[in-house]
Scaffold this active site. Structure first.
Site, PDB file in Angstrom:
ATOM      1  N   ASP A   1      65.395  51.099  53.829  1.00 18.95           N
ATOM      2  CA  ASP A   1      64.453  51.002  52.640  1.00 18.95           C
ATOM      3  C   ASP A   1      65.707  49.620  51.688  1.00 18.95           C
ATOM      4  OD1 ASP A   1      62.980  50.373  49.953  1.00 18.95           O
ATOM      5  OD2 ASP A   1      63.018  51.596  49.720  1.00 18.95           O
TER       6      ASP A   1
ATOM      7  N   SER B   1      57.656  53.148  44.633  1.00 21.86           N
ATOM      8  CA  SER B   1      57.754  51.322  44.197  1.00 21.86           C
ATOM      9  C   SER B   1      57.927  50.579  42.892  1.00 21.86           C
ATOM     10  CB  SER B   1      57.699  50.586  45.299  1.00 21.86           C
ATOM     11  OG  SER B   1      57.815  49.459  45.729  1.00 21.86           O
TER      12      SER B   1
ATOM     13  N   HIS C   1      60.589  52.709  53.285  1.00 16.09           N
ATOM     14  CA  HIS C   1      59.182  52.452  52.151  1.00 16.09           C
ATOM     15  C   HIS C   1      58.140  51.508  53.148  1.00 16.09           C
ATOM     16  CE1 HIS C   1      59.199  50.601  48.271  1.00 16.09           C
ATOM     17  NE2 HIS C   1      58.657  49.938  48.259  1.00 16.09           N
TER      18      HIS C   1
END
Length: 360
Positions: free
Chosen positions: A301, A206, A331
């Site tokens: 995600d 991320s 995610h």
């Protein structure tokens, strides 16, 4: 210094972790009574382990991160990561260190880090310099401890997890500058850290994937030795636009559009920062000459499409890239090694790609 604080799980947290870990060993069909009817979106079916986990998280939720105090939001992230971390992997060495990056520059700081090694000795192993996720605002070396243990154990390499400075205490581009300084330190002090100077990878999930990508671009642009590999999990690559995956998965799959809006507002100083490749690496004008990469995205995600776009831009520029969409995962699946076998499989696959690229 960073905003890292040690997290102490409560009895309730320990019980939740025990339940989540036990559920991780169950076949998916047995979880359907808890998970509910299969969720099908964009030709994908959500993993029942994650679907059940999302229901448990919703029952325990204190609200969206952006609606909590900063201190509470950080604590909730640590708790969530703990509950899905699974059984602790023992390694020969797990030790907290300090990267002495401060010096006389007031914009620099010594950074805490954690070193993981599957061997106890002087053997110079390959190393992954890892940057944790959390939107440049949340997360820590503790929240990603299980992930780093798994990578070090499965890949038989060292991992140095960096506790870079976060917003709002430190705004953009501090996190990017810390990540770059941390990589340079490991590269330039490989011998004393006991790592192979020809096999130094960077990676993260991320926001951490964003930072790893930025390190590769910045070192290439400076004409210096770049990382030998980049391992990008569900990377955030573009703050200037929203993709179709935001429309499909912007609510109800752990990371929400509201979370991302808050992370970005908290991290950047102005809208001009959104166009800076150090914040939005997808907006770089040149993708040639970057290190080989493995990019892993989650099907459910909001960041899926921008992560895959980044992989394609590198591949189009001649960079060796393996792109893998895990269509059933959310995610950030890399943290959930204790909640579903598919998360472990995704991590193992990524580590395999890294080992092949580093040739060890």
């Amino acid at each position: 210094m960073s905003g890292h604080r040690a997290y102490t799980p409560s009895l309730r947290d320990r019980l939740t972790k025990a339940v989540m870990t036990a559920a991780g060993y169950l076949p998916g069909p047995l979880l359907r009574p808890v998970a509910g009817a299969p969720r099908r979106v964009d030709g994908q079916v959500l993993d029942p382990h994650f679907q059940a986990g999302l229901r448990v998280i919703s029952l325990m939720s204190e609200g969206e991160y952006q609606d909590l105090t900063l201190e509470r939001a950080r604590s909730v992230v640590e708790r969530s990561a703990y509950t899905v971390s699974g059984r602790k992997i023992d390694l020969a060495v797990v030790t907290d260190i300090v990267l002495p990056l401060g010096g006389a520059d007031p914009d620099r700081a010594d950074l805490p880090a954690r070193l993981y090694s599957p061997v106890d000795g002087d053997e110079a192993l390959p190393v992954l310099v890892y940057f944790h996720g959390g939107g440049w605002v949340l997360g820590s070396i503790d929240s990603h401890d299980a992930t780093c243990r798994y990578i070090a154990d499965t890949g038989r390499l060292k991992v140095i997890s960096v506790d870079y400075r976060m917003a709002p205490e430190f705004l953009f581009p501090t996190a990017a500058e810390d990540a770059l300084a941390a990589f340079r330190y490991v590269r330039d002090h490989a011998a004393e850290l006991g790592v192979d100077p020809q096999r130094i990878a960077v990676g993260g999930d991320s926001a951490g994937g964003n930072l790893a990508a930025v390190v590769c671009q910045q070192t290439r642009d400076a004409g210096e030795k770049t990382p030998d590999f980049q391992l990008l999990f569900v990377p955030a690559t573009n703050m200037s636009a929203r993709t179709r995956s935001y429309e499909l998965f912007g609510d109800g799959y752990f990371l929400t559009r509201g979370n991302m809006d808050w992370y970005e507002r908290t991290y950047i100083r102005s809208d001009d920062d959104r166009l800076d490749p150090r914040a939005s690496p997808l907006l770089a004008t040149d993708f040639s000459g970057l290190p080989p990469a493995h990019v892993a995205t989650g099907g459910f995600d909001p960041l899926r499409d921008e992560g895959e776009a980044y992989a394609r831009r590198m591949a189009d520029a001649g960079v060796k890239v393996s792109l893998r969409r895990h269509p059933t995962l959310v995610h950030p699946f890399v943290n959930a090694v204790g909640a579903t076998p598919l998360a472990k499989a995704a991590l193992s696959e990524a580590v395999g790609a890294m080992r092949m690229a580093l040739a060890y």
